[in-house]
Write an enzyme that holds these catalytic residues in place. Sequence first.
Site, short mmCIF file in Angstrom:
data_model
loop_
_atom_site.label_atom_id
_atom_site.label_comp_id
_atom_site.label_asym_id
_atom_site.label_seq_id
_atom_site.Cartn_x
_atom_site.Cartn_y
_atom_site.Cartn_z
N SER A 132 34.75 36.10 29.49
CA SER A 132 35.24 37.47 29.38
C SER A 132 34.55 38.19 28.23
CB SER A 132 36.75 37.41 29.11
OG SER A 132 37.22 38.66 28.72
N THR A 134 36.07 39.74 26.21
CA THR A 134 36.98 39.61 25.05
C THR A 134 36.47 38.59 24.04
OG1 THR A 134 38.32 38.04 26.25
CG2 THR A 134 39.15 40.28 26.20
N TYR A 156 43.97 34.42 23.88
CA TYR A 156 43.33 34.39 25.20
C TYR A 156 41.80 34.38 25.04
CZ TYR A 156 41.27 36.21 29.49
OH TYR A 156 40.45 36.38 30.59
N LYS A 160 38.61 31.40 25.84
CA LYS A 160 37.34 31.59 26.56
C LYS A 160 36.16 31.17 25.67
CE LYS A 160 39.08 33.19 30.36
NZ LYS A 160 39.03 32.40 31.60
P1 NAD Z 1 44.42 35.69 38.68
O1 NAD Z 1 45.63 35.32 37.90
O2 NAD Z 1 44.56 36.66 39.79
O3 NAD Z 1 43.73 34.37 39.26
C1 NAD Z 1 43.81 33.12 38.63
C2 NAD Z 1 44.17 32.11 39.68
O4 NAD Z 1 44.25 30.83 39.06
C3 NAD Z 1 45.53 32.38 40.33
O5 NAD Z 1 45.40 32.26 41.72
C4 NAD Z 1 46.44 31.29 39.75
O6 NAD Z 1 47.46 30.92 40.66
C5 NAD Z 1 45.44 30.17 39.48
N1 NAD Z 1 45.81 29.29 38.38
C6 NAD Z 1 46.26 29.63 37.14
N2 NAD Z 1 46.44 28.54 36.39
C7 NAD Z 1 46.09 27.47 37.17
C8 NAD Z 1 46.07 26.08 36.97
N3 NAD Z 1 46.44 25.55 35.79
N4 NAD Z 1 45.66 25.28 37.97
C9 NAD Z 1 45.28 25.82 39.17
N5 NAD Z 1 45.31 27.12 39.42
C10 NAD Z 1 45.70 27.95 38.44
O7 NAD Z 1 43.34 36.19 37.63
P2 NAD Z 1 41.92 36.88 37.89
O8 NAD Z 1 42.00 38.26 37.40
O9 NAD Z 1 41.46 36.60 39.26
O10 NAD Z 1 41.04 36.07 36.83
C11 NAD Z 1 40.27 34.94 37.19
C12 NAD Z 1 39.57 34.41 35.97
O11 NAD Z 1 38.78 35.45 35.40
C13 NAD Z 1 40.52 33.95 34.86
O12 NAD Z 1 39.97 32.80 34.26
C14 NAD Z 1 40.50 35.12 33.89
O13 NAD Z 1 40.79 34.71 32.58
C15 NAD Z 1 39.07 35.61 34.03
N6 NAD Z 1 38.91 37.01 33.66
C16 NAD Z 1 39.67 37.97 34.27
C17 NAD Z 1 39.53 39.30 33.89
C18 NAD Z 1 40.37 40.38 34.53
O14 NAD Z 1 40.44 41.48 33.99
N7 NAD Z 1 41.00 40.14 35.68
C19 NAD Z 1 38.60 39.65 32.89
C20 NAD Z 1 37.83 38.65 32.30
C21 NAD Z 1 37.99 37.32 32.69
#
Ligand code: NAD
Length: 354
Positions: A132, A134, A156, A160
């Site tokens: 990210s 971040t 958070y 990362k």
């Molecule tokens: P999201 O919560 O929609 O998707 C994450 C998925 O992981 C979900 O389906 C959840 O059920 C699953 N999950 C969570 N913990 C788990 C575990 N311990 N074991 C198995 N499955 C698990 O989030 P997203 O927005 O799709 O983000 C995906 C990735 O991208 C994350 O790692 C997040 O930190 C990163 N990210 C997201 C953003 C954003 O703004 N959405 C920005 C930067 C980075």
Amino acid sequence: MKMIVPERQWVLATGGAGYIGSHVVVELVAAGFGVVILDNFENASPDVLTRLARITGFDIPVVRGDVRDKSKVAETLMRYGIDIVIHLAGKKSVGESVSGPLDYYNANVGGGIAVLEAMRETGVGKLVFSSSATVYKAGGAGTLDENAPVGPSNPYGRTKAMLEEIITDTVASRGLTRAISLRYFNPAGAHHSGLIGENPTAKPNNLFPFIAQTAAGLHPKVLIFGDDYPTPDGTGVRDYIHVVDLARGHVAAVEHLVANAATADHLRVNLGTGAGYSVRAAVAAFSGACGFDVPFEVVARRPGDIAICVADPGRAKQLLGWTAKLSFEQMCADQWAFHRTCEDHNTDRLVVSG
Ligand code: NAD
Ligand code: UDP
């Protein structure tokens, strides 16, 4: 429904049922890859699987499990003959990470370590990691390239940055051949089908789902957090990237790993557009997409927010041959189209068991 018979390698998408992961699955299948999802469904609904089948025309194999369960991850890697892992699973709320840091270190760092151990044990050597923007130290001027100082300001972001370091050490020890950490800027929008997207059940912290829910009548107005920043209209500026462009960036990363399999390194790559939009511009563009004015009010700054965060996307273009293609207006239109059908989405939500 057809089972996937891929023309290319098999990819495991941890967190593949989530917002970004589901779009990544669609783009991987379109590019000829076989995909397996491993997800514990803590932040996803199982009906996304039906929707993925409708979009891709294939039944995507799904393993219900937690990434911290190393044996389950290893067993999945073996059973499906996985070549590449995209590790998206994890927790993602900055606020929650401040009030419950141990849960975040456990899920994001502990989960990442378990995935790396399972990969080492089964000899799977290629990883794409969801990092990210971040991770960057706040307050830098101009666009951020990958050499900008790292210094996350919340737990958070530290999960990362820590996992990025752990991946570097693992590659250096030959416990992993090659890795790419993708540093996402601000993902928004939805698939043009309107079938998958992000519609949090709790009150959203992020701007785009909040604007969309306000347009749908779920909140009286958008609260603009501060208009006294040193930006053209005083409101915060971010690099919003269409989630479909972001997903295509993952395909480009996977293709890069496949094409350069012999080299051992860990690349950090920004996924952003390079263009910044203010909060006011986002509300205006969304109003244009939905055809009426979304109400808003300027309130005090949100603690911890910075004025501007925009990517220098040059490395992604140079190394992966990837650039964002979809416009800000398209992102608003797709997010709105998804939200308009959310009532239907909610009626076919199923209860997760097992
Ligand atoms: P999201 O919560 O929609 O998707 C994450 C998925 O992981 C979900 O389906 C959840 O059920 C699953 N999950 C969570 N913990 C788990 C575990 N311990 N074991 C198995 N499955 C698990 O989030 P997203 O927005 O799709 O983000 C995906 C990735 O991208 C994350 O790692 C997040 O930190 C990163 N990210 C997201 C953003 C954003 O703004 N959405 C920005 C930067 C980075
Ligand atoms: N923002 C806002 N109102 C909201 C949510 C966010 O004005 O309800 C602003 C926030 O101050 C920032 C921008 O929108 O300038 C993007 O915030 P978001 O939480 O979506 O992403 P991040 O802070 O992670 O960049």
